[in-house]
Motif scaffolding. Structure first.
Motif, PDB file in Angstrom:
ATOM      1  N   ALA A 125      -2.101   4.079  -0.577  1.00 50.87           N
ATOM      2  CA  ALA A 125      -2.890   5.291  -0.825  1.00 50.87           C
ATOM      3  C   ALA A 125      -4.388   5.015  -0.608  1.00 50.87           C
ATOM      4  O   ALA A 125      -4.873   3.936  -0.963  1.00 50.87           O
ATOM      5  N   ARG A 126      -5.091   6.009  -0.071  1.00 50.78           N
ATOM      6  CA  ARG A 126      -6.551   5.902   0.088  1.00 50.78           C
ATOM      7  C   ARG A 126      -7.184   5.688  -1.285  1.00 50.78           C
ATOM      8  O   ARG A 126      -6.720   6.250  -2.279  1.00 50.78           O
ATOM      9  N   PHE A 145     -10.299  14.160  -3.554  1.00 48.82           N
ATOM     10  CA  PHE A 145      -8.830  14.221  -3.669  1.00 48.82           C
ATOM     11  C   PHE A 145      -8.394  15.574  -4.207  1.00 48.82           C
ATOM     12  O   PHE A 145      -9.148  16.239  -4.913  1.00 48.82           O
ATOM     13  N   ASN A 146      -7.139  15.916  -3.917  1.00 44.56           N
ATOM     14  CA  ASN A 146      -6.516  17.027  -4.625  1.00 44.56           C
ATOM     15  C   ASN A 146      -5.897  16.447  -5.895  1.00 44.56           C
ATOM     16  O   ASN A 146      -5.500  15.292  -5.909  1.00 44.56           O
ATOM     17  N   TYR A 149      -5.008  13.273 -10.241  1.00 44.28           N
ATOM     18  CA  TYR A 149      -5.879  12.129  -9.982  1.00 44.28           C
ATOM     19  C   TYR A 149      -5.231  10.864 -10.517  1.00 44.28           C
ATOM     20  O   TYR A 149      -4.693  10.859 -11.620  1.00 44.28           O
ATOM     21  N   GLU A 194      -7.232   6.460  -6.750  1.00 47.61           N
ATOM     22  CA  GLU A 194      -6.523   6.587  -5.470  1.00 47.61           C
ATOM     23  C   GLU A 194      -5.786   7.894  -5.334  1.00 47.61           C
ATOM     24  O   GLU A 194      -5.557   8.620  -6.300  1.00 47.61           O
ATOM     25  N   GLU A 195      -5.418   8.164  -4.101  1.00 45.35           N
ATOM     26  CA  GLU A 195      -4.693   9.365  -3.739  1.00 45.35           C
ATOM     27  C   GLU A 195      -3.324   9.363  -4.428  1.00 45.35           C
ATOM     28  O   GLU A 195      -2.674   8.316  -4.506  1.00 45.35           O
TER      29      GLU A 195
END
Ligand code: AMP
Ligand code: GLY
Length: 427
Positions: A125-126, A145-146, A149, A194-195
């Protein structure tokens, strides 16, 4: 060849399962477990010192003329048990399965593992990472991010260091608690954001000597306390192996995109790694993404992985310890293993101990792996949150689950609890 004298460090269900497998080996002379539990006591010699007491370990290695140490949990590895043994001329002939401190950072530091994956192009994940002085930047980073979180304390936080939060304000508050208020102590002084990845999780296990590797059976664990994967996170409430989607093309991707670059990446960076590697993956639309690495086997995954290994596992461990794992063959049972964990009522919050476990003498055709138990006055009593695991091996998932659950119906202890839906998402 002389038979092997083996010391296994740890005392959970994972260690009982590993001990059970080692105890079947033709290569075994004697098996010791420190500290072990009520289950390992029945098949090995328990030694009563903690897995992180290195001075006591040294005495045991000498007294019992140990050839091989197998490390179960992460704590001794992160604290440098390998360096301790290798650095002492009186015990450095002993072979160890378990990475050194630097390799154990793959588990011990989220920041280290994320940067390692970035350097070696391993899908994950980013992310971004932040220290206390960067709280404002960290909060701003949430906007990229969406929801939900994902916030991760950098260091080891007893399995509690990952927060998944839907609301942005709550995520910002949690960042402050971690970075500024010391919610996870030193472990949270750095945070990875992270994503969020959606998919089905899978635990992949590798045994490597840093040059070659063997892939052990994969498993899926069930971490939440409640049915339908609801409620608090636990150490694990059950596990299934194999995992239906983990075959063919998906597993080739795992090997090519994750396992090889990880083993090769460590070697390229000059980080010796000898031991288990547990890769927590998310299957995102057919592609593996790494969620985390651990430098040990999973618990309770091991309780469904070991029963599927048909080969002499001590031989493979010994080859690994010697740095000669290349060419080791691992024959795997095609059948499905279904493991269900019994826990003390109240776990993972407060719970009572010392309850007598009844019905164990009636168990047949199902494997019993003790986690938090101890022997008292000839009986077995509870001594932890996760108490005891039952694993059945059958042709089908349904068959294995039904055998495990029917065995459980005869087991009783006060305030006993278990999930009745293990494997629900794989049927
Ligand atoms: P860990 O302590 O790293 O095992 O994380 C605990 C659990 O949080 C994992 O088993 C996942 O279920 C979940 N998790 C961690 N990272 C992510 C992510 N990036 N996306 C979705 N779930 C995650
Ligand atoms: N079952 C997950 C773990 O051992 O971390």
């Amino acid at each position: 060849m002389n038979k092997l004298r083996v010391l296994l460090l740890g005392g959970g269900g994972r260690e009982h399962a590993i001990a059970w497998k080692i105890a079947q080996s033709e290569m075994l002379d004697q098996l010791f477990v420190a500290p072990g539990n009520g289950g390992t006591k029945q098949i090995a010699t328990n030694l009563s010192f903690s897995e992180t007491d290195f001075e006591a370990l040294k005495v045991a290695l000498l007294d019992h003329k140990i050839d091989l140490v197998v490390v179960g949990p992460e704590a001794p590895l992160v604290r440098g048990v390998r360096e301790f043994i290798e650095g002492d001329a009186s015990i450095n002939h002993v072979k160890i399965v378990g990475p050194g401190k630097e390799g154990a950072q793959l588990e011990g530091s989220k920041s280290f593992s994320k940067q390692f994956m970035e350097r070696h192009n391993i899908p994950t994940a980013r992310f971004g990472e932040f220290e206390a002085s960067q709280l404002e930047d960290a909060v701003l980073f949430l906007d990229t991010f969406n929801p939900p979180y994902v916030l991760k304390a950098d260091g080891l936080a007893a399995g509690k260091g990952v927060l998944i939060i839907d609301d942005k304000q709550k995520a910002a508050d949690a960042l402050k608690e971690m970075l500024v208020d010391g919610k996870f102590g030193e472990a949270g002084s750095k945070v990875v954001i992270e994503e969020f990845l959606s998919g089905i999780e899978l635990s992949v296990f590798v045994l490597t000597d840093g040059k070659s590797y063997v892939i052990l059976p994969e498993a899926k664990d069930y971490k939440r306390i409640g049915e339908g994967d609801k409620g608090l996170n636990t150490g694990g409430m059950g596990s299934i192996s194999p995992v239906s989607f983990a075959k063919g093309e998906f597993m080739s991707k795992v090997e090519e995109r994750v396992i090889k670059p990880t083993v090769n990446g460590l070697a390229k960076e000059g980080i010796p790694y000898n031991g288990f590697m547990f890769i927590g993956l998310m299957n995102v639309d057919g592609d593996p993404q790494v969620i985390e690495y651990n430098c040990r086997m999973g618990d309770p995954e091991t309780e469904s992985v070991m029963p599927r290994i048909k080969s002499d596992f001590l031989r493979v461990l010994w080859n690994c310890g010697k740095g000669e794992i290349a060419g080791s063959e691992l024959v795997i049972d095609d059948r499905t293993a279904a493991c269900v964990m019994l826990v003390s009522g109240g776990y993972p919050e407060s719970y009572e101990k010392g309850k007598e476990i009844k019905g164990l003498d009636k168990v047949e055709h199902t494997l019993v792996f003790h986690a938090g138990t101890k022997e008292e006055n000839g009986g077995i009593i509870t001594s932890g949150g996760r108490v005891i695991a039952f694993t059945s091996l059958e042709e089908s998932l349904e068959g294995a689950l039904s055998k495990t659950y029917s065995t459980l119906s005869n087991i009783k202890f006060d305030k006993m609890y278990y999930r009745k839906d293990i494997g629900f998402d794989l049927k």
